[in-house]
Design an enzyme around this catalytic site. Structure first.
Site, PDB file in Angstrom:
ATOM      1  N   ARG A 122      60.939 -26.855  42.034  1.00  0.00           N
ATOM      2  CA  ARG A 122      60.946 -26.567  43.564  1.00  0.00           C
ATOM      3  C   ARG A 122      61.866 -24.651  42.837  1.00  0.00           C
ATOM      4  NH1 ARG A 122      62.394 -32.084  43.458  1.00  0.00           N
ATOM      5  NH2 ARG A 122      60.764 -33.117  44.538  1.00  0.00           N
ATOM      6  N   LYS A 144      55.696 -12.097  47.978  1.00  0.00           N
ATOM      7  CA  LYS A 144      53.780 -12.579  48.197  1.00  0.00           C
ATOM      8  C   LYS A 144      53.796 -13.494  46.917  1.00  0.00           C
ATOM      9  CE  LYS A 144      51.917 -10.987  53.365  1.00  0.00           C
ATOM     10  NZ  LYS A 144      50.954 -10.251  53.167  1.00  0.00           N
ATOM     11  N   GLU A 186      46.861   3.204  46.774  1.00  0.00           N
ATOM     12  CA  GLU A 186      48.459   2.663  47.844  1.00  0.00           C
ATOM     13  C   GLU A 186      49.046   3.227  47.859  1.00  0.00           C
ATOM     14  OE1 GLU A 186      47.399  -1.076  49.376  1.00  0.00           O
ATOM     15  OE2 GLU A 186      45.519  -1.708  47.381  1.00  0.00           O
ATOM     16  N   LYS A 227      57.476   0.435  51.147  1.00  0.00           N
ATOM     17  CA  LYS A 227      57.116  -1.598  51.134  1.00  0.00           C
ATOM     18  C   LYS A 227      58.244  -2.294  51.442  1.00  0.00           C
ATOM     19  CE  LYS A 227      54.076  -5.227  50.037  1.00  0.00           C
ATOM     20  NZ  LYS A 227      52.996  -6.052  49.134  1.00  0.00           N
ATOM     21  N   GLU A 237      54.745 -11.104  58.098  1.00  0.00           N
ATOM     22  CA  GLU A 237      53.846 -10.493  58.421  1.00  0.00           C
ATOM     23  C   GLU A 237      53.899 -12.029  60.323  1.00  0.00           C
ATOM     24  OE1 GLU A 237      50.791  -9.959  55.662  1.00  0.00           O
ATOM     25  OE2 GLU A 237      48.875  -9.467  57.296  1.00  0.00           O
ATOM     26  N   ARG A 241      54.471  -5.884  59.677  1.00  0.00           N
ATOM     27  CA  ARG A 241      53.892  -5.729  58.160  1.00  0.00           C
ATOM     28  C   ARG A 241      52.423  -5.923  58.344  1.00  0.00           C
ATOM     29  NH1 ARG A 241      56.085  -9.605  52.904  1.00  0.00           N
ATOM     30  NH2 ARG A 241      54.413  -8.566  51.347  1.00  0.00           N
ATOM     31  N   ASN A 245      48.566  -2.644  56.029  1.00  0.00           N
ATOM     32  CA  ASN A 245      46.895  -3.627  55.968  1.00  0.00           C
ATOM     33  C   ASN A 245      45.892  -2.076  56.078  1.00  0.00           C
ATOM     34  OD1 ASN A 245      47.069  -5.790  55.256  1.00  0.00           O
ATOM     35  ND2 ASN A 245      47.192  -6.475  57.091  1.00  0.00           N
ATOM     36  N   HIS A 248      42.722  -1.598  55.213  1.00  0.00           N
ATOM     37  CA  HIS A 248      41.754  -2.589  53.662  1.00  0.00           C
ATOM     38  C   HIS A 248      41.261  -3.778  54.974  1.00  0.00           C
ATOM     39  CE1 HIS A 248      45.439  -1.854  50.800  1.00  0.00           C
ATOM     40  NE2 HIS A 248      45.541  -3.353  51.003  1.00  0.00           N
ATOM     41  N   HIS A 252      38.937  -4.803  52.750  1.00  0.00           N
ATOM     42  CA  HIS A 252      38.365  -6.095  52.326  1.00  0.00           C
ATOM     43  C   HIS A 252      36.336  -6.161  52.677  1.00  0.00           C
ATOM     44  CE1 HIS A 252      42.637  -7.175  52.750  1.00  0.00           C
ATOM     45  NE2 HIS A 252      42.093  -7.282  50.953  1.00  0.00           N
ATOM     46  N   HIS A 267      39.233  -2.827  43.898  1.00  0.00           N
ATOM     47  CA  HIS A 267      39.964  -3.296  45.117  1.00  0.00           C
ATOM     48  C   HIS A 267      40.985  -1.644  45.766  1.00  0.00           C
ATOM     49  CE1 HIS A 267      43.208  -4.707  48.772  1.00  0.00           C
ATOM     50  NE2 HIS A 267      43.987  -3.815  47.529  1.00  0.00           N
TER      51      HIS A 267
HETATM   52  P1  NAD Z   1      45.239  -6.957  37.406  1.00  0.00           P
HETATM   53  O1  NAD Z   1      46.066  -7.862  37.241  1.00  0.00           O
HETATM   54  O2  NAD Z   1      43.984  -7.425  36.922  1.00  0.00           O
HETATM   55  O3  NAD Z   1      44.736  -5.002  35.885  1.00  0.00           O
HETATM   56  C1  NAD Z   1      44.280  -4.639  36.508  1.00  0.00           C
HETATM   57  C2  NAD Z   1      43.923  -4.718  34.839  1.00  0.00           C
HETATM   58  O4  NAD Z   1      44.318  -3.875  34.249  1.00  0.00           O
HETATM   59  C3  NAD Z   1      43.728  -5.944  33.496  1.00  0.00           C
HETATM   60  O5  NAD Z   1      42.211  -5.854  33.547  1.00  0.00           O
HETATM   61  C4  NAD Z   1      44.708  -5.846  33.496  1.00  0.00           C
HETATM   62  O6  NAD Z   1      44.775  -6.632  31.965  1.00  0.00           O
HETATM   63  C5  NAD Z   1      44.949  -4.217  32.149  1.00  0.00           C
HETATM   64  N1  NAD Z   1      46.088  -4.158  32.504  1.00  0.00           N
HETATM   65  C6  NAD Z   1      47.310  -4.292  32.782  1.00  0.00           C
HETATM   66  N2  NAD Z   1      48.759  -3.961  32.504  1.00  0.00           N
HETATM   67  C7  NAD Z   1      47.733  -2.691  31.440  1.00  0.00           C
HETATM   68  C8  NAD Z   1      49.184  -1.696  31.317  1.00  0.00           C
HETATM   69  N3  NAD Z   1      49.732  -1.784  30.967  1.00  0.00           N
HETATM   70  N4  NAD Z   1      47.607  -0.791  30.441  1.00  0.00           N
HETATM   71  C9  NAD Z   1      46.141  -0.916  30.411  1.00  0.00           C
HETATM   72  N5  NAD Z   1      45.705  -2.189  30.966  1.00  0.00           N
HETATM   73  C10 NAD Z   1      46.750  -2.972  31.636  1.00  0.00           C
HETATM   74  O7  NAD Z   1      44.844  -5.705  38.524  1.00  0.00           O
HETATM   75  P2  NAD Z   1      46.135  -4.852  40.128  1.00  0.00           P
HETATM   76  O8  NAD Z   1      45.365  -4.339  40.306  1.00  0.00           O
HETATM   77  O9  NAD Z   1      46.840  -5.056  39.247  1.00  0.00           O
HETATM   78  O10 NAD Z   1      46.371  -6.462  41.187  1.00  0.00           O
HETATM   79  C11 NAD Z   1      45.347  -6.698  41.686  1.00  0.00           C
HETATM   80  C12 NAD Z   1      45.326  -7.814  42.185  1.00  0.00           C
HETATM   81  O11 NAD Z   1      47.125  -8.050  43.254  1.00  0.00           O
HETATM   82  C13 NAD Z   1      44.785  -8.662  42.444  1.00  0.00           C
HETATM   83  O12 NAD Z   1      44.904 -10.387  42.926  1.00  0.00           O
HETATM   84  C14 NAD Z   1      45.519  -8.514  44.521  1.00  0.00           C
HETATM   85  O13 NAD Z   1      45.258  -9.683  45.431  1.00  0.00           O
HETATM   86  C15 NAD Z   1      46.979  -9.453  44.011  1.00  0.00           C
HETATM   87  N6  NAD Z   1      47.945  -7.465  44.878  1.00  0.00           N
HETATM   88  C16 NAD Z   1      49.154  -8.493  45.360  1.00  0.00           C
HETATM   89  C17 NAD Z   1      50.020  -8.781  46.557  1.00  0.00           C
HETATM   90  C18 NAD Z   1      51.384  -9.308  46.698  1.00  0.00           C
HETATM   91  O14 NAD Z   1      52.124  -8.762  47.947  1.00  0.00           O
HETATM   92  N7  NAD Z   1      51.381 -10.302  46.193  1.00  0.00           N
HETATM   93  C19 NAD Z   1      49.591  -7.220  47.124  1.00  0.00           C
HETATM   94  C20 NAD Z   1      48.674  -6.029  46.670  1.00  0.00           C
HETATM   95  C21 NAD Z   1      47.678  -7.116  45.736  1.00  0.00           C
HETATM   96 ZN    ZN Z   2      45.977  -3.107  48.827  1.00  0.00          ZN
END
Ligand code: NAD
Ligand code: ZN
Length: 367
Positions: A122, A144, A186, A227, A237, A241, A245, A248, A252, A267
């Site tokens: 939990r 999130k 971003e 942020k 949100e 918040r 977007n 986005h 999206h 993205h």
């Molecule tokens: P990711 O986690 O897939 O990383 C991108 C790539 O980079 C992967 O192949 C990873 O293995 C590689 N990588 C990571 N760190 C590295 C490093 N230091 N050196 C070399 N390679 C590295 O993608 P991302 O863009 O970091 O995150 C995207 C995700 O984040 C999506 O699923 C999205 O929905 C989520 N997201 C969440 C929130 C939230 O508020 N929780 C906000 C925005 C995005």
């Molecule tokens: Zn985004």
């Protein structure tokens, strides 16, 4: 020495540390805040190969017992099957609620691990060690967490705030340039939402941000503050918040229209095009001056980000189909289209009831 930003309220407040070589300090920072905790380090295959050993050594030196849990790299890991393997591995390591789940990776690892931490016993303590620029400026802040389902992205999850975020700006040196640019989109977003002076600073200093060093730390710190400010006003949100977007709704739709094929569009690239379109659309609606979208597009193009629909390789469906993707977006309520529009750089606002006919005409002219 790292910068420290304190975010969140009262007993849920936590520190975001930003600086080089923080992986080496992870053990001592965690031990100081969570004495006696043991750790599960969740990471993906790419990050494990580059950075896992550093954090493992640091934990060991601080007397923290750590178990590494590896998941495949990529969005596919935000799934029920992978969540189950992670939850099982945490329980198999016999971790308890006051032990800590450490997410070492990008947004995928952060969202997945945060969700696991939020539901095992939990709610276990959780530390984010974001290793992509996107994760450092966006996904590691705000609480999130979650996974994807066949019905769409991020539909199952919980709000679970971390106890600590360690943003090591040096680990970004190993990030593929395209991923760095995507995270940079971003970062720009926060300037465009409500920090015009930050946008102007980025225009002048982006090369140093890409190169590393002080400017990179400053940019990440500004983004985290921006942020955290928005999240503090509206964690769940119900209002403000949604400003996060910006870019986005279009973004999206473009990701969906390209089948989430990252060889065509990642993205952050969708967000870059989306922000450019939001500014163009605002000018078309006579809300903002064309000078503003020209400035936004010039900056995004300068760093190598796309700004136009025609920048996406492989062709797009027609305007009608794109509008359908937009209308399916979860930010659409009761048939009215909600967009983040702008009155100028740093003057974004939530526009409800944007007529679909205006959007359609704009898309037709933009294709
Ligand atoms: P990711 O986690 O897939 O990383 C991108 C790539 O980079 C992967 O192949 C990873 O293995 C590689 N990588 C990571 N760190 C590295 C490093 N230091 N050196 C070399 N390679 C590295 O993608 P991302 O863009 O970091 O995150 C995207 C995700 O984040 C999506 O699923 C999205 O929905 C989520 N997201 C969440 C929130 C939230 O508020 N929780 C906000 C925005 C995005
Ligand atoms: Zn985004």
């Amino acid at each position: 020495t790292a910068r420290t930003i304190r975010v969140g309220l009262e007993e849920r407040a936590y520190d975001i540390l930003i600086g080089r070589n923080l992986l080496e300090r992870a053990g001592q920072e965690i031990a100081a805040r969570m004495p006696g905790a043991r750790a599960a380090i969740i990471t993906d295959a790419n990050v494990a190969a580059l950075h896992l050993a550093t954090i493992e050594e640091s934990l060991k030196a601080a007397g923290i017992q750590g178990t590494a849990i590896r998941v495949p790299a990529g969005e596919q890991s935000k799934s029920f099957p992978v969540l189950e393997t992670v939850v099982d591995a945490i329980l198999a390591a016999r971790l308890e609620r006051r032990d800590v789940v450490i997410a070492l990776g990008g947004g995928v690892v952060g969202d997945l691990s945060g969700f696991a931490a939020g539901i095992v016993r939990r709610g276990m303590d959780f530390v984010q060690v974001p290793t992509t620029l996107l994760a450092q400026v966006d996904s590691s802040v705000g609480g999130k967490t979650g996974i994807n389902t066949a019905h769409g992205k991020n539909l199952v999850g919980v709000f679970h705030q971390p106890k600590l975020v360690l943003a090591d700006t040096g680990v970004l040196d190993t990030l593929p340039p395209r991923e760095f640019r995507a995270g940079y989109a971003e970062t720009v977003k926060y300037g465009l939402i409500d920090r015009p002076e930050f946008f102007a600073w980025l225009e002048a200093n982006w090369q140093e941000v890409f190169a590393g060093g002080e400017a990179r730390e400053h940019a990440i710190a500004e983004a985290c503050r921006a942020k955290a400010d928005v999240v503090a006003r509206d964690e769940r949100e119900s209002g403000d918040r949604a400003l996060l977007n910006l870019g986005h709704t279009f973004g999206h739709a473009l990701e969906a229209a390209t089948g989430y094929d990252s060889s065509r569009l990642v993205h952050g690239e969708g967000v870059a095009i989306g922000m450019a379109l939001a500014h163009r659309f605002s000018a078309r609606l006579n809300l903002a001056s064309p000078d503003d979208y020209q400035r936004v597009e010039a900056h995004l193009r300068a760093v190598g980000l796309p700004t136009k629909l025609s920048d996406i390789p492989g062709g797009l469906p027609g305007a009608d189909r794109l509008l359908e993707y937009i209308a399916q977006d979860k930010k659409v309520s009761r048939g009215a289209l909600t967009f983040i529009l702008t009155r100028g750089i740093g003057q974004s606002f939530i526009a409800k009831d944007v007529p679909a006919s205006e959007v359609l005409a704009f898309l037709e002219d933009s294709l």
